[in-house]
Design a protein around this motif. Structure first.
Motif, short mmCIF file in Angstrom:
data_model
loop_
_atom_site.label_atom_id
_atom_site.label_comp_id
_atom_site.label_asym_id
_atom_site.label_seq_id
_atom_site.Cartn_x
_atom_site.Cartn_y
_atom_site.Cartn_z
N MET A 186 -56.05 64.61 -21.53
CA MET A 186 -56.76 65.98 -21.22
C MET A 186 -58.37 66.41 -21.22
O MET A 186 -59.37 66.11 -20.36
CB MET A 186 -56.83 67.06 -22.40
N VAL A 220 -56.36 76.62 -16.42
CA VAL A 220 -57.49 76.19 -17.74
C VAL A 220 -58.31 76.99 -17.47
O VAL A 220 -58.69 77.78 -18.68
CB VAL A 220 -57.81 74.76 -16.79
N LEU A 248 -61.98 57.35 -14.27
CA LEU A 248 -60.35 57.39 -15.50
C LEU A 248 -60.54 56.02 -16.03
O LEU A 248 -59.23 56.20 -17.19
CB LEU A 248 -59.39 58.11 -14.09
N GLU A 303 -55.36 64.79 -10.18
CA GLU A 303 -55.82 65.86 -11.15
C GLU A 303 -55.91 66.72 -11.14
O GLU A 303 -56.60 67.00 -12.08
CB GLU A 303 -57.47 65.02 -11.00
N GLY A 304 -54.87 67.36 -11.41
CA GLY A 304 -54.44 69.11 -11.63
C GLY A 304 -54.36 69.40 -10.95
O GLY A 304 -55.72 69.84 -10.37
N ARG A 327 -68.82 71.23 -24.34
CA ARG A 327 -66.70 70.98 -23.73
C ARG A 327 -67.39 71.55 -22.70
O ARG A 327 -68.36 72.41 -22.15
CB ARG A 327 -66.16 72.31 -24.59
N PHE A 368 -52.47 62.79 -25.67
CA PHE A 368 -52.90 63.81 -24.75
C PHE A 368 -53.84 64.17 -25.02
O PHE A 368 -54.19 64.87 -23.11
CB PHE A 368 -52.10 64.95 -25.62
N ALA A 395 -48.13 67.66 -18.05
CA ALA A 395 -48.47 66.62 -18.34
C ALA A 395 -48.11 65.90 -19.79
O ALA A 395 -47.16 64.57 -19.97
CB ALA A 395 -49.66 66.03 -18.07
N SER A 453 -47.75 68.37 -13.33
CA SER A 453 -48.90 69.04 -14.05
C SER A 453 -47.90 69.73 -15.12
O SER A 453 -49.27 69.33 -16.04
CB SER A 453 -48.01 70.67 -13.23
N LEU A 459 -59.22 63.12 -17.76
CA LEU A 459 -59.04 64.70 -17.38
C LEU A 459 -60.02 65.37 -17.00
O LEU A 459 -60.22 66.02 -15.67
CB LEU A 459 -57.55 65.21 -16.72
N ARG A 508 -61.85 65.22 -13.29
CA ARG A 508 -62.07 66.25 -11.95
C ARG A 508 -63.76 67.05 -11.87
O ARG A 508 -63.77 67.60 -10.71
CB ARG A 508 -61.81 68.30 -13.09
N PHE A 558 -48.03 57.55 -8.21
CA PHE A 558 -48.52 58.39 -7.80
C PHE A 558 -50.20 57.75 -8.81
O PHE A 558 -50.85 58.25 -8.67
CB PHE A 558 -49.08 59.62 -8.14
N1 CAA Z 1 -59.97 68.43 -24.06
C1 CAA Z 1 -59.49 68.16 -24.99
N2 CAA Z 1 -57.70 68.24 -25.58
C2 CAA Z 1 -57.08 69.03 -24.99
C3 CAA Z 1 -57.94 69.60 -23.82
C4 CAA Z 1 -59.02 69.28 -23.30
N3 CAA Z 1 -59.45 69.92 -21.96
N4 CAA Z 1 -56.46 70.20 -23.13
C5 CAA Z 1 -56.11 70.40 -24.19
N5 CAA Z 1 -56.45 69.59 -24.82
C6 CAA Z 1 -55.26 69.70 -26.14
C7 CAA Z 1 -55.19 71.23 -27.42
O1 CAA Z 1 -55.71 70.98 -27.77
C8 CAA Z 1 -54.23 70.50 -28.24
O2 CAA Z 1 -54.68 70.09 -28.99
P1 CAA Z 1 -54.27 70.05 -30.36
O3 CAA Z 1 -52.22 70.19 -30.18
O4 CAA Z 1 -54.57 68.78 -30.98
O5 CAA Z 1 -54.92 71.57 -30.64
C9 CAA Z 1 -52.99 69.58 -26.85
O6 CAA Z 1 -54.09 69.27 -25.93
C10 CAA Z 1 -52.04 70.70 -26.26
O7 CAA Z 1 -52.72 71.33 -25.51
P2 CAA Z 1 -52.19 72.38 -24.68
O8 CAA Z 1 -51.07 73.27 -25.44
O9 CAA Z 1 -53.41 73.15 -23.75
O10 CAA Z 1 -51.12 71.51 -23.49
P3 CAA Z 1 -49.62 71.88 -22.61
O11 CAA Z 1 -48.72 71.25 -22.64
O12 CAA Z 1 -49.92 73.53 -22.18
O13 CAA Z 1 -51.17 71.28 -20.88
C11 CAA Z 1 -52.35 71.40 -19.01
C12 CAA Z 1 -52.23 72.77 -20.57
C13 CAA Z 1 -53.46 72.07 -18.94
C14 CAA Z 1 -51.19 71.87 -18.58
C15 CAA Z 1 -52.01 70.78 -19.23
O14 CAA Z 1 -50.74 69.39 -19.41
C16 CAA Z 1 -52.76 69.34 -17.77
O15 CAA Z 1 -54.27 69.14 -17.26
N6 CAA Z 1 -51.91 69.01 -16.74
C17 CAA Z 1 -52.39 69.14 -15.28
C18 CAA Z 1 -52.27 67.38 -15.40
C19 CAA Z 1 -52.78 66.88 -15.18
O16 CAA Z 1 -53.85 67.10 -14.15
N7 CAA Z 1 -52.19 65.73 -14.02
C20 CAA Z 1 -53.45 65.00 -12.47
C21 CAA Z 1 -52.82 63.11 -13.42
S1 CAA Z 1 -53.74 62.28 -13.07
C22 CAA Z 1 -53.62 61.89 -11.03
O17 CAA Z 1 -53.75 62.78 -10.48
C23 CAA Z 1 -54.88 60.95 -11.18
C24 CAA Z 1 -54.27 60.03 -10.57
O18 CAA Z 1 -54.80 58.43 -10.74
C25 CAA Z 1 -54.04 60.08 -9.01
#
Ligand code: CAA
Length: 379
Positions: free
Chosen positions: A235, A371, A93, A362-363, A310, A231, A133, A131, A238, A242, A155
């Motif tokens: 993503m 996803v 990360l 991490e989701g 990907r 963003f 994010a 979630s 992450l 993951r 966190f």
């Molecule tokens: N890779 C690259 N780009 C990505 C992507 C990926 N895997 N997933 C989405 N994107 C891009 C999309 O292509 C889009 O880009 P454009 O606008 O340029 O087309 C943009 O991101 C927005 O995509 P979405 O509309 O799909 O986004 P969303 O708001 O609907 O969110 C989600 C999708 C999957 C729910 C996301 O918000 C998510 O993964 N949420 C979970 C967050 C998370 O894992 N948090 C963990 C925190 S970190 C942690 O836990 C570590 C620690 O230290 C404890």
């Protein structure tokens, strides 16, 4: 797909298995009991080239591959999931996004530090943006020759020990996800501070904290990647992270099963070791299947990452399956230990507490399903 590990990957596994047995296992229970960051262990992991292991050779790292990075976290987590977590966060990360999105100057400045003792962290989550994010309210304003960041993150793994943070903030709140940018922030930047240290159910050795930005001054050149691309960077990072959590969950599951196998062979009830009862044997059979399936998904996601394709769905599938397997297997391990399993005399209760977070951070499992389903059905 090639199912054989390379000679180098096998050597890394052997070295980490020995290190874990000699250096991690003896202090794992104490680390949990005292909630003490395992500083000496992490210092050794820097010396042995594990911290920062994927940093390319031209920036002073060993340039290890993604399967090796997963193996390291798996082995450490067999005995201490906290140590696995600290390493996974640092490598996946913090080093990860700097390797993938940093400018040449940023890589030359920060990667050698992250190989040589500076600990890294990743700051995305906020009180009202977990979630979901993209809904963070931390802002970063362009002041001409520098940036000014205000807000807070919660966190944050490695939060109160880290030196270098990859932080996500709104640079244009009117643009939604396209208004988020990423920054490299050092703990000594003016206006940076560490807030509350979290007291958690498990993973006690992993230092989790709030971090706070009060008119935090960030040099202009510390924008990571393009403006408004934060963003996507979060993503993408992450996706890689993951795989680390899948490896951590896999290691926890293996550790718990190993403990339960040993225990049930020695525990005699109704005149025979409880491993001789078919109920015990069937539980182990199912554990073995789940662990092998989790390992295949985890290594296959790591291989997909390494191939440059990907790997979003592969990583989500690995994390979802491995974390749910770890929760189930550690719960079953406690059950096989009976009353002793519920005490701190044996490590399985710690493993069960540690496993729970792998279904959350991490989701969450629910987000992994979002996803995966999005990839199956299209958006
Ligand atoms: N890779 C690259 N780009 C990505 C992507 C990926 N895997 N997933 C989405 N994107 C891009 C999309 O292509 C889009 O880009 P454009 O606008 O340029 O087309 C943009 O991101 C927005 O995509 P979405 O509309 O799909 O986004 P969303 O708001 O609907 O969110 C989600 C999708 C999957 C729910 C996301 O918000 C998510 O993964 N949420 C979970 C967050 C998370 O894992 N948090 C963990 C925190 S970190 C942690 O836990 C570590 C620690 O230290 C404890």
């Amino acid at each position: 797909m090639d199912f054989n590990l390379t000679k180098e990957q096998e050597l890394i596994r052997k070295a980490l298995a020995e290190f874990t047995e000699e250096e991690v296992k003896p202090i794992a229970a104490e680390t949990d009991r005292t909630a003490q960051y395992p500083a000496d262990t992490i210092a050794k992991l820097f010396r042995y080239g594990v911290m920062g292991m994927c940093v390319p050779k031209e920036y002073g790292g060993p340039g290890a591959d993604d399967i090796s990075a997963a193996i390291v976290v798996e082995e450490l987590s067999k005995q201490c999931a906290s140590t696995g977590d600290i390493v996974a966060t640092h490598n996946g990360l913090c080093c990860g996004p700097i390797i993938n999105f940093g400018t040449e100057e940023q890589k030359k400045k920060y990667l050698p530090q992250l190989v040589n003792g500076k600990v890294g962290a990743f700051a995305l989550t906020e009180p009202n943006a977990g979630s979901d994010a993209s809904k963070g309210t931390t802002v970063c304003e362009d002041k001409g020759d520098h940036w000014v960041m205000n807000g807070s993150k919660i966190f944050i793994t490695n939060g109160y020990v880290a030196d270098i943070f990859v932080v996500f903030a709104m640079t244009d709140p009117s643009k939604g996800t396209k208004g988020i940018s990423a920054f490299i922030v050092e703990k000594d930047f003016p206006g940076f501070s560490v807030g509350r240290h979290e007291e958690k159910m498990g993973l006690h050795g992993s230092p989790t904290a709030e971090i706070v930005f009060e008119d935090c001054i960030i040099p202009k050149e510390n924008l990571l990647g393009r403006l408004g691309k934060g963003f996507n960077i979060a993503m993408n990072t992450l996706d890689g992270g993951r795989i680390g959590i899948a490896a951590q969950a896999l290691g926890i599951a293996e550790g718990a099963m190993n403990e339960a196998v040993e225990y049930t062979k020695g525990r005699v009830q109704f005149g025979r070791p409880i491993s001789k009862f078919q109920n015990t044997q069937f539980v182990f059979a199912d554990m073995e299947v789940a662990i092998n399936a989790a390992r295949l998904l985890t290594y296959s996601a790591a291989a997909a990452k390494g191939s440059g394709k990907r790997f979003t769905k592969d990583a989500a599938m690995a994390k979802l399956f491995a974390s749910e397997a770890a929760m189930k297997i550690t719960t079953q391990a406690v059950q096989l230990f009976g009353g002793y399993g519920y005490t701190r005399d044996y490590p399985v209760e710690r493993m069960m507490r540690d496993a729970k977070i792998t279904e959350i951070y991490e989701g969450t499992s629910e987000i992994q399903r979002v996803v995966i389903a999005g990839n199956v059905l299209g958006k």
